[in-house]
Design an enzyme around this catalytic site. Structure first.
Site, PDB file in Angstrom:
ATOM      1  N   SER A 176       0.872  -1.132   0.014  1.00  0.00           N
ATOM      2  CA  SER A 176      -0.083   0.134  -0.202  1.00  0.00           C
ATOM      3  C   SER A 176       0.900   1.407   0.121  1.00  0.00           C
ATOM      4  O   SER A 176       0.397   2.422   0.030  1.00  0.00           O
ATOM      5  CB  SER A 176      -0.810  -0.046   1.113  1.00  0.00           C
ATOM      6  OG  SER A 176      -1.998  -0.805   0.890  1.00  0.00           O
TER       7      SER A 176
ATOM      8  N   LYS B 193       3.506   6.828   4.690  1.00  0.00           N
ATOM      9  CA  LYS B 193       2.555   5.945   3.984  1.00  0.00           C
ATOM     10  C   LYS B 193       3.099   4.344   4.345  1.00  0.00           C
ATOM     11  O   LYS B 193       4.227   4.201   3.983  1.00  0.00           O
ATOM     12  CB  LYS B 193       2.259   6.084   2.426  1.00  0.00           C
ATOM     13  CG  LYS B 193       1.213   5.310   1.865  1.00  0.00           C
ATOM     14  CD  LYS B 193      -0.221   5.577   2.318  1.00  0.00           C
ATOM     15  CE  LYS B 193      -1.120   4.355   2.272  1.00  0.00           C
ATOM     16  NZ  LYS B 193      -0.961   3.348   3.397  1.00  0.00           N
ATOM     17  N   THR B 194       2.376   3.868   4.426  1.00  0.00           N
ATOM     18  CA  THR B 194       2.524   2.200   4.915  1.00  0.00           C
ATOM     19  C   THR B 194       2.207   1.285   3.955  1.00  0.00           C
ATOM     20  O   THR B 194       1.438   1.665   3.287  1.00  0.00           O
ATOM     21  CB  THR B 194       1.979   1.829   6.427  1.00  0.00           C
ATOM     22  OG1 THR B 194       0.459   1.888   6.139  1.00  0.00           O
ATOM     23  CG2 THR B 194       2.257   2.781   7.552  1.00  0.00           C
ATOM     24  N   GLY B 195       2.735   0.013   4.158  1.00  0.00           N
ATOM     25  CA  GLY B 195       2.424  -1.063   3.394  1.00  0.00           C
ATOM     26  C   GLY B 195       2.462  -2.178   4.094  1.00  0.00           C
ATOM     27  O   GLY B 195       3.191  -2.582   4.891  1.00  0.00           O
TER      28      GLY B 195
END
Length: 308
Positions: A75, A245-247
């Site tokens: 993501s 922003k993470t994933g």
């Protein structure tokens, strides 16, 4: 001939001095951040995972471990996607308050979607700003795929990255496609250096002020609700501010987590800042321990730069 020889000797001397000065500056920077790089390399070598880190400090110096290797973004790719959405909307006169049609079949049920949890499965219209919030702040997979549909597909976002000079950022599959075939997660990839560079461009070089759309993207990522146990963890007791922003990925057939990532920009209390990308792929540890790896790496970077 004597004057010509004198000129050649003088030219060689000047070039040697110039080269020496450049080398001195480079060595100075290497010495300044070598302790950080060594600590990161030692920490990463001890983990049962494939890890890549890149840090760009005040836009001047880069420290990395496996910084030019490919990692699945998961993501994290919702950030470059948002830039593609902003580009599309500016070209087509779509504003943050304009509503986007959503079809009921786009509210996939077997995926992470706070938007679906709130609105249910059915046709509706939502402002573009709210879709940005769900995608960037909450990492909503349905919102992400609706935005891909809006701009014309993943290739539009990928093409923008290439046009901006980020050949190492590859966007090829939607969230729904990755959900149906988890190995497509490896197809959407980036190097840590490329992603850190994109965040540096967005926050330090002020790309976020290019339009109201970019302003919204920047503000939303600074209110990110995911990954508090990752990059932000060691920053919480300080006055540092992060936009990130993470994933997060599923477990693959080898029993390893495909990826746990966090990428962003940290504004230090002393006025400095750094872009950072941490990708952890194929971790043999559980989610809590893998997130702690990112927090530990974040702590090494922060303490190295802020002398805590």
């Amino acid at each position: 001939m004597f004057r010509l020889n004198q000129f050649i000797i003088l030219l060689v001397t000047l070039l040697s001095v110039g080269t020496g000065c450049s080398t001195t500056r480079h060595v100075k920077h290497e010495r300044r951040y070598s302790h950080m790089e060594n600590r990161l390399a030692t920490y990463i070598a001890a983990q049962d995972a494939r890890i890549g880190v890149a840090v760009i400090i005040d836009g001047k110096d880069t420290v990395s471990v496996n910084g030019n290797r490919d990692f699945p973004m998961l993501s994290v790719y919702k950030f470059p996607q948002a830039l593609a959405v902003a580009d599309y909307c500016m070209k087509n006169g779509v504003g943050l308050s304009d509503t986007i049609s959503i079809h009921g079949d786009e509210m996939k049920e077997n995926t992470w979607s706070p938007m679906r949890d709130r609105y249910g499965v059915g046709d509706l219209r939502l402002p573009l700003y709210e879709l940005f919030e769900y995608s960037l702040r909450d990492s909503d997979n349905n919102a992400c795929d609706i935005l891909f549909r809006l701009i014309g597909g993943t290739h539009v976002a990928d093409s923008l990255m290439k046009a901006m000079g980020y050949d190492d950022i590859v966007i090829a599959s939607t969230e729904d496609e990755m959900h149906r075939d988890i190995y497509l997660c490896y197809q959407n990839r980036s190097t840590p250096i490329a992603m850190a560079s994109l965040f540096d461009r967005f926050y330090r070089r002020e790309m976020r002020h290019d339009s109201p759309l970019h302003e919204a993207i920047g503000e939303i990522m600074m209110a990110c609700t995911t990954g508090n146990r990752r990059l932000p963890a060691p920053l919480l007791p300080t006055n540092a501010v992060i936009g990130h922003k993470t994933g997060t990925g599923d477990v693959n057939s080898q029993g390893r987590i495909i990826g746990v990532n966090d990428t962003g920009y940290v504004f230090l209390p002393n006025g400095g800042g750094y872009a950072v990308a941490v990708f952890v792929s194929d971790s043999a540890r559980n989610m809590e321990d893998t997130e702690r790896m990112i927090a530990d790496i974040s702590d090494i970077i922060f303490r190295s730069l802020f002398n805590k």
